[in-house]
Scaffold this active site. Sequence first.
Site, PDB file in Angstrom:
ATOM      1  N   HIS B  82      28.113  72.373  10.818  1.00  0.00           N
ATOM      2  CA  HIS B  82      26.977  71.704  11.441  1.00  0.00           C
ATOM      3  C   HIS B  82      25.814  71.622  10.451  1.00  0.00           C
ATOM      4  O   HIS B  82      25.225  70.559  10.262  1.00  0.00           O
ATOM      5  CB  HIS B  82      26.547  72.445  12.710  1.00  0.00           C
ATOM      6  CG  HIS B  82      25.195  72.050  13.223  1.00  0.00           C
ATOM      7  ND1 HIS B  82      24.960  70.827  13.821  1.00  0.00           N
ATOM      8  CD2 HIS B  82      23.997  72.683  13.183  1.00  0.00           C
ATOM      9  CE1 HIS B  82      23.676  70.753  14.146  1.00  0.00           C
ATOM     10  NE2 HIS B  82      23.066  71.851  13.764  1.00  0.00           N
ATOM     11  N   ASP B 111      15.461  43.986  -6.426  1.00  0.00           N
ATOM     12  CA  ASP B 111      16.503  44.893  -5.946  1.00  0.00           C
ATOM     13  C   ASP B 111      16.211  46.255  -6.554  1.00  0.00           C
ATOM     14  O   ASP B 111      15.158  46.458  -7.159  1.00  0.00           O
ATOM     15  CB  ASP B 111      17.912  44.403  -6.359  1.00  0.00           C
ATOM     16  CG  ASP B 111      18.995  44.911  -5.400  1.00  0.00           C
ATOM     17  OD1 ASP B 111      19.179  46.131  -5.329  1.00  0.00           O
ATOM     18  OD2 ASP B 111      19.625  44.080  -4.725  1.00  0.00           O
ATOM     19  N   TRP B 147      25.754  77.618   6.197  1.00  0.00           N
ATOM     20  CA  TRP B 147      25.587  76.484   5.282  1.00  0.00           C
ATOM     21  C   TRP B 147      25.040  76.925   3.934  1.00  0.00           C
ATOM     22  O   TRP B 147      25.146  76.204   2.944  1.00  0.00           O
ATOM     23  CB  TRP B 147      24.671  75.413   5.913  1.00  0.00           C
ATOM     24  CG  TRP B 147      23.211  75.673   5.735  1.00  0.00           C
ATOM     25  CD1 TRP B 147      22.437  76.491   6.482  1.00  0.00           C
ATOM     26  CD2 TRP B 147      22.346  75.101   4.738  1.00  0.00           C
ATOM     27  NE1 TRP B 147      21.152  76.489   6.018  1.00  0.00           N
ATOM     28  CE2 TRP B 147      21.063  75.638   4.952  1.00  0.00           C
ATOM     29  CE3 TRP B 147      22.536  74.200   3.689  1.00  0.00           C
ATOM     30  CZ2 TRP B 147      19.968  75.299   4.150  1.00  0.00           C
ATOM     31  CZ3 TRP B 147      21.427  73.872   2.892  1.00  0.00           C
ATOM     32  CH2 TRP B 147      20.175  74.417   3.136  1.00  0.00           C
ATOM     33  N   SER B 174      26.028  62.133  -6.013  1.00  0.00           N
ATOM     34  CA  SER B 174      25.482  60.995  -5.280  1.00  0.00           C
ATOM     35  C   SER B 174      23.963  61.076  -5.218  1.00  0.00           C
ATOM     36  O   SER B 174      23.260  60.097  -5.488  1.00  0.00           O
ATOM     37  CB  SER B 174      26.083  60.971  -3.868  1.00  0.00           C
ATOM     38  OG  SER B 174      25.277  60.225  -3.007  1.00  0.00           O
ATOM     39  N   SER B 175      23.447  62.275  -4.881  1.00  0.00           N
ATOM     40  CA  SER B 175      21.993  62.435  -4.767  1.00  0.00           C
ATOM     41  C   SER B 175      21.305  62.216  -6.099  1.00  0.00           C
ATOM     42  O   SER B 175      20.245  61.583  -6.170  1.00  0.00           O
ATOM     43  CB  SER B 175      21.644  63.833  -4.271  1.00  0.00           C
ATOM     44  OG  SER B 175      22.040  63.994  -2.954  1.00  0.00           O
ATOM     45  N   HIS B 258      14.853  75.730  -1.353  1.00  0.00           N
ATOM     46  CA  HIS B 258      13.518  75.463  -0.841  1.00  0.00           C
ATOM     47  C   HIS B 258      13.017  74.066  -1.192  1.00  0.00           C
ATOM     48  O   HIS B 258      12.535  73.365  -0.312  1.00  0.00           O
ATOM     49  CB  HIS B 258      12.497  76.546  -1.153  1.00  0.00           C
ATOM     50  CG  HIS B 258      11.381  76.433  -0.160  1.00  0.00           C
ATOM     51  ND1 HIS B 258      11.517  76.866   1.133  1.00  0.00           N
ATOM     52  CD2 HIS B 258      10.206  75.787  -0.215  1.00  0.00           C
ATOM     53  CE1 HIS B 258      10.451  76.524   1.816  1.00  0.00           C
ATOM     54  NE2 HIS B 258       9.626  75.865   1.035  1.00  0.00           N
ATOM     55  N   GLU B 260      14.844  71.661  -1.400  1.00  0.00           N
ATOM     56  CA  GLU B 260      15.637  70.853  -0.471  1.00  0.00           C
ATOM     57  C   GLU B 260      14.901  70.642   0.855  1.00  0.00           C
ATOM     58  O   GLU B 260      14.967  69.564   1.450  1.00  0.00           O
ATOM     59  CB  GLU B 260      16.993  71.532  -0.236  1.00  0.00           C
ATOM     60  CG  GLU B 260      17.845  70.942   0.866  1.00  0.00           C
ATOM     61  CD  GLU B 260      18.379  69.562   0.530  1.00  0.00           C
ATOM     62  OE1 GLU B 260      18.439  69.217  -0.662  1.00  0.00           O
ATOM     63  OE2 GLU B 260      18.724  68.833   1.478  1.00  0.00           O
ATOM     64  N   TYR B 262      11.807  70.263   1.252  1.00  0.00           N
ATOM     65  CA  TYR B 262      10.827  69.188   1.071  1.00  0.00           C
ATOM     66  C   TYR B 262      11.499  67.867   0.742  1.00  0.00           C
ATOM     67  O   TYR B 262      10.942  66.808   0.986  1.00  0.00           O
ATOM     68  CB  TYR B 262       9.787  69.592   0.022  1.00  0.00           C
ATOM     69  CG  TYR B 262       9.038  70.792   0.523  1.00  0.00           C
ATOM     70  CD1 TYR B 262       8.137  70.631   1.583  1.00  0.00           C
ATOM     71  CD2 TYR B 262       9.292  72.061   0.067  1.00  0.00           C
ATOM     72  CE1 TYR B 262       7.500  71.728   2.126  1.00  0.00           C
ATOM     73  CE2 TYR B 262       8.659  73.159   0.608  1.00  0.00           C
ATOM     74  CZ  TYR B 262       7.767  72.984   1.636  1.00  0.00           C
ATOM     75  OH  TYR B 262       7.152  74.064   2.187  1.00  0.00           O
ATOM     76  N   SER B 273       3.506  58.132   7.445  1.00  0.00           N
ATOM     77  CA  SER B 273       2.293  57.581   6.835  1.00  0.00           C
ATOM     78  C   SER B 273       2.266  56.059   6.850  1.00  0.00           C
ATOM     79  O   SER B 273       1.227  55.451   6.580  1.00  0.00           O
ATOM     80  CB  SER B 273       2.166  58.067   5.385  1.00  0.00           C
ATOM     81  OG  SER B 273       2.146  59.462   5.344  1.00  0.00           O
ATOM     82  N   HIS B 307      11.060  83.586  -0.419  1.00  0.00           N
ATOM     83  CA  HIS B 307      10.633  83.913   0.956  1.00  0.00           C
ATOM     84  C   HIS B 307      11.797  83.782   1.940  1.00  0.00           C
ATOM     85  O   HIS B 307      11.657  84.155   3.091  1.00  0.00           O
ATOM     86  CB  HIS B 307       9.422  83.075   1.387  1.00  0.00           C
ATOM     87  CG  HIS B 307       9.679  81.616   1.540  1.00  0.00           C
ATOM     88  ND1 HIS B 307       8.741  80.649   1.264  1.00  0.00           N
ATOM     89  CD2 HIS B 307      10.760  80.933   1.957  1.00  0.00           C
ATOM     90  CE1 HIS B 307       9.249  79.469   1.498  1.00  0.00           C
ATOM     91  NE2 HIS B 307      10.471  79.603   1.915  1.00  0.00           N
ATOM     92  N   HIS B 308      12.938  83.255   1.460  1.00  0.00           N
ATOM     93  CA  HIS B 308      14.134  83.243   2.306  1.00  0.00           C
ATOM     94  C   HIS B 308      14.888  84.562   2.197  1.00  0.00           C
ATOM     95  O   HIS B 308      15.921  84.736   2.831  1.00  0.00           O
ATOM     96  CB  HIS B 308      15.069  82.107   1.880  1.00  0.00           C
ATOM     97  CG  HIS B 308      14.473  80.747   2.062  1.00  0.00           C
ATOM     98  ND1 HIS B 308      14.609  80.016   3.213  1.00  0.00           N
ATOM     99  CD2 HIS B 308      13.699  79.983   1.248  1.00  0.00           C
ATOM    100  CE1 HIS B 308      13.972  78.864   3.095  1.00  0.00           C
ATOM    101  NE2 HIS B 308      13.408  78.818   1.908  1.00  0.00           N
ATOM    102  N   THR B 333      -0.076  70.786   3.107  1.00  0.00           N
ATOM    103  CA  THR B 333       0.510  70.296   4.352  1.00  0.00           C
ATOM    104  C   THR B 333      -0.581  70.075   5.385  1.00  0.00           C
ATOM    105  O   THR B 333      -0.565  69.085   6.133  1.00  0.00           O
ATOM    106  CB  THR B 333       1.558  71.293   4.882  1.00  0.00           C
ATOM    107  OG1 THR B 333       2.404  71.670   3.805  1.00  0.00           O
ATOM    108  CG2 THR B 333       2.398  70.668   5.962  1.00  0.00           C
ATOM    109  N   LYS B 336      -2.293  66.862   4.870  1.00  0.00           N
ATOM    110  CA  LYS B 336      -1.558  65.732   5.429  1.00  0.00           C
ATOM    111  C   LYS B 336      -1.775  65.612   6.926  1.00  0.00           C
ATOM    112  O   LYS B 336      -2.080  64.533   7.437  1.00  0.00           O
ATOM    113  CB  LYS B 336      -0.059  65.902   5.142  1.00  0.00           C
ATOM    114  CG  LYS B 336       0.271  65.597   3.710  1.00  0.00           C
ATOM    115  CD  LYS B 336       1.749  65.770   3.473  1.00  0.00           C
ATOM    116  CE  LYS B 336       2.121  65.173   2.148  1.00  0.00           C
ATOM    117  NZ  LYS B 336       1.950  63.726   2.091  1.00  0.00           N
ATOM    118  N   ARG B 455      20.986  85.080  14.735  1.00  0.00           N
ATOM    119  CA  ARG B 455      21.627  83.776  14.646  1.00  0.00           C
ATOM    120  C   ARG B 455      23.084  83.949  14.218  1.00  0.00           C
ATOM    121  O   ARG B 455      23.498  85.038  13.810  1.00  0.00           O
ATOM    122  CB  ARG B 455      20.888  82.898  13.643  1.00  0.00           C
ATOM    123  CG  ARG B 455      20.952  83.415  12.230  1.00  0.00           C
ATOM    124  CD  ARG B 455      19.959  82.729  11.308  1.00  0.00           C
ATOM    125  NE  ARG B 455      20.407  81.403  10.909  1.00  0.00           N
ATOM    126  CZ  ARG B 455      20.097  80.820   9.745  1.00  0.00           C
ATOM    127  NH1 ARG B 455      19.344  81.473   8.869  1.00  0.00           N
ATOM    128  NH2 ARG B 455      20.511  79.619   9.448  1.00  0.00           N
TER     129      ARG B 455
END
Lengths: 290, 531
Positions: B82, B111, B147, B174-175, B258, B260, B262, B273, B307-308, B333, B336, B455
Site C-alpha cells: 500500500h 513541448d 514501505w 523514471s523519476s 525526507h 521525498e 517534499y 497556488s 527525525h524519523h 511552510t 506559504k 502501527r
Amino acid sequence: MAQGATTPHERQAHYWVPAPMPWPIMGSIALFLMALGAVFVFNSLRAGWVSLAAGSMLLLYMMFRWFGDVIRESEGGRYGRWEDVSFRWGMSWFIFSEVMFFAAFFGALFYVRVLSVPDLASITHREMLWPGFEGHWPSAGPAFEEKFTPMAAWGIPAINTLLLLSSGVTVTIAHWALKENRRGMLNLFLLLTILLGVVFLGLQVYEYGHAYAELNLKLSTGAYGSTFFMLTGFHGFHVTVGVIMLTVILLRCLAGHFRPDHHFAFEGVAWYWHFVDVVWLGLFVFVYWL
Amino acid sequence: MSAVADHVHGHGHAHDHHGGYRGVMRWITTTNHKDIGTLYLWFSFVMFMVGGVMALVIRAELFSPGLQVVDPDFFNQMTTMHGLIMVFGAIMPAFVGFANWQIPMMIGAPDMAFARLNNWSFWLLPFAALLLILSFFVPGGAPGVGWTLYAPLTVQMGIGMDLTIFAIHILGMSSILGSINIITTILNMRAPGMTLMKMPLFCWTWLITAYLLVAAMPVLAGAVTMTLTDRHFGTTFFNAAGGGDPVLYQHIFWFFGHPEVYIIALPAFGVISQVIPAFSRKPLFGYASMVYATAAIAILSFIVWAHHMYTVGMPVTGQLFFMYATTLIAVPTGVKVFNWVATMWRGSLTFETPMLFAIGFLFLFTMGGFTGLVLSLVPIDIQLHDTYYVVAHFHYVMVAGALFAAFAGVYFWLPKWTGRMYDETLGKWHFWLSMIFFNITFFVQHFLGLAGMPRRIPDYPLMFETWNKISSIGAFGFGLSQLLFLYIVLKAIRSGEKAPEKPWEGADSLEWTHLPTPAPYHSFETAPVLK
C-alpha cells in the site's frame, strides 16, 4: 540546415520536437526482462539467464537504434543552438544524479569507518558481545575470523590514478584539436584516452584477482571488503561505460562526424569522463590511501 | 518529418497529429507532452485504486480485534505494498502528469525539452509496477517489511524482495529522467519574456521538486543496491557482525525519504497556488516569498532526515540538531499557509469544486503540519514513534495534502484538457464525501496513537476497538467516494457540457489566456508574444 541563432539567448523560431518512436517501450521491456532474469539468477533459477540475456540484447539493440536516430538527426542538422542548450542541461543534471548515487556509497564508507566500527569496539559492545574487538580500520567487523590484507595505495592504485589523470589531459587535448579542426590529432588523442581507460580497467581486474587470490580480500570481507568492492566496482562499471562511449565517439570522429562549432556528443562524453576521473580521486584518497 | 518516422511508417508526416501511429501504438510511441501527461494521470489513478484496495484490506482486518480477514504475513505485505504503490505509483506519477500537461503550456513551450525521453520516463512505470505486483505471486509473497524497506528484515525476505528492489531501481530511473526533463524544460524552453520570477508558481514548485528528485532518488537506489548485495553477495553493509549497521540503512533511506516527503508536497503546493488565486480573483499574495519559501523547504529537507529515527539510539546532540532543524521547516511552510490565506483575504471568493478541495487542503494540510511539529519534538516523539499518531499525521499530509491538491488540479484543468465541464453538483458531492470520510478515517487515529496503538499490526487489544471500527467505516466510505470521482471524470469526457473558453474568471496563466479550450494537440509551436 537548421543551424540556430548565433547566441544562446537569441531564439530559433522552432524547437525540434521529434516524432514518435518505438525505442523507449523496447527499453522498458528490456529492463523488465533483465530485472526478472537477474532475480531468478540471484535465487539460483538457471532459467533466469535466458531472460537476462534476452533483455540485455534487446537493450543493446534499442540503444543502437535510438542513438543511431539521434546521431542521424544531429548530422542532418536538426539541432541548433537551442536544442544544444537542452542537451547541456540534461547531461549536467544526469551527472549530478550519478554524483548522488556515489554519495550513497561514500556515505556508507564514512559511516562504517567513523561510526559503526568504532562503536562496535566501544566498551559496552566489547564487554557484552565481542571481547577483544579492536575496531581499527581497515576492519571486517567483530565476527570475521579470517585474516586479510587491505589493498595498499601506492602500488597499482597510484598507477591507476596517474592513468586516469593523464586520460583527462588527453581527452582535453582531443577536444582542443576538434575545436581547431585538426582531425588527425583529435583521433590520435581520443584513441590514447581510450587506451588509458582500457589499461586502467585491465589493472583493476588484475587488482581484483590479486585481492581474491593472495590477499584473501573478498566482497564478503566484512565492512572493508563490502565498501572496497562496492565503491571500486561501481566506479569500474562507470569507467567501462565511459570507455564504450569514448569508442563510439572515436568511431563517429573517424566517420567524419562533428564540426568545430557543433559537437556536444563529444563534450558530453568528455564531461562524463572527467566526472569518472574526479570520483576516482575520492576513491583513491578515502578507500585506498587514508 | 524526420528520417525516424519515415522508416517506421510511410504516412509519418508533419501534418499528421500522431506521427503515423494509430490506436494503442499512438499511446505507446507518443512524444506529445499532453498524451504523456494523460498516460501518467490514468496510470496514477489505476495505481490509486490498487493501493486503495490494499488499504481497505488493512482496514477490514482492523475492523475488529483478533484475526479475521487475512493472516499477519499477508497483512504486512498489504501495509508494505500500500505504501510503495501509493507513494511511487499513485501520488508521484499524478503530479508528473500535471507537470507534463501544464508546464509547457504555462511557460509557452512547444513541448518538453526531451520529448522521447519523456515517453520513456512514463513507460518505465508500468513495468516497474508489474515487478511490484509480481512479487505477490512468487514463493514467500511480496515483502512484508514496511514501505521503508528496513534492514535486516529486507535481508531475510524471499524472492519478492528482489523483485521490489529492481522495481525501485526502475521507478528511480523514471523519476530521474523525468526530472531532468522538467528542469531542462523550465530552464531552456520558456517563451521570451517569461522570466523565472514571472512563471506560475506551479512551475517553480516543480523546478525545485525535480531538483529534489535528481538529488534524492539515486540515494535510494544506492540503499536498495546495498540491500541486494547484502542479500546475495555476502556484503555486510547492514550487518553488525561484519562491521556494518542496520541503522546505516535507516540513515541512507531517510536521506532520500525526507526530501521525498517534499517531492510529494511541493507540486501539491504548486497546484494550490494556482487554484486559490483563480477563485479569489486576486493575484497570489507574496509570490516572491512563496518562491523563496519553496527553496528553503527544499534545502532544509536534506538536513532533517534523522527525525524519523529518534528512537534508534542517537546521541542527544544529534536528536537536538535534528529537532531544531525540523522545527525550522515550520517557518517557510507557515509563510506559504499565511500567503494562501492572505490571497483569499478580501478576495471575491467563489466555491467551485477546485476551490473547495483547495480550502480542504489548506485546512487539513495545516493540521497535518501541526501534528508534524508535535512529532518533531524528541521527548514527545519517543512516546509516539511508530504509533497510529504517526499514521494519522502522514495521511493528513499525503491524502488531505497531496491527494486533495491533485483533485483540485483535475477539476481545475479538466475543462482545459478535455474541452468539457464536469458536473458541478457531483463535484461538490465528491468533495464533501471525501472531506467527511477522510476525517472519520484518520482523525480518530490520533486518539489511537496517543493511547499507544502501534502501527503495522493486524491485531490489537479490545480497548482500541471503537476508534478502529469508526476508522474502518470511514475508510470504506472514502474508498467508495473515489468511484464517484471516476464517474465524474468519465461523464465530463463523454457527455460534459462544452466548456467556455475561460471557465474560471480569475485564472491568468498562459494556458487560459493564450490557448483555446480545449488546448490543441500542439500548442505554442511558435513562442507566444508576452508583455
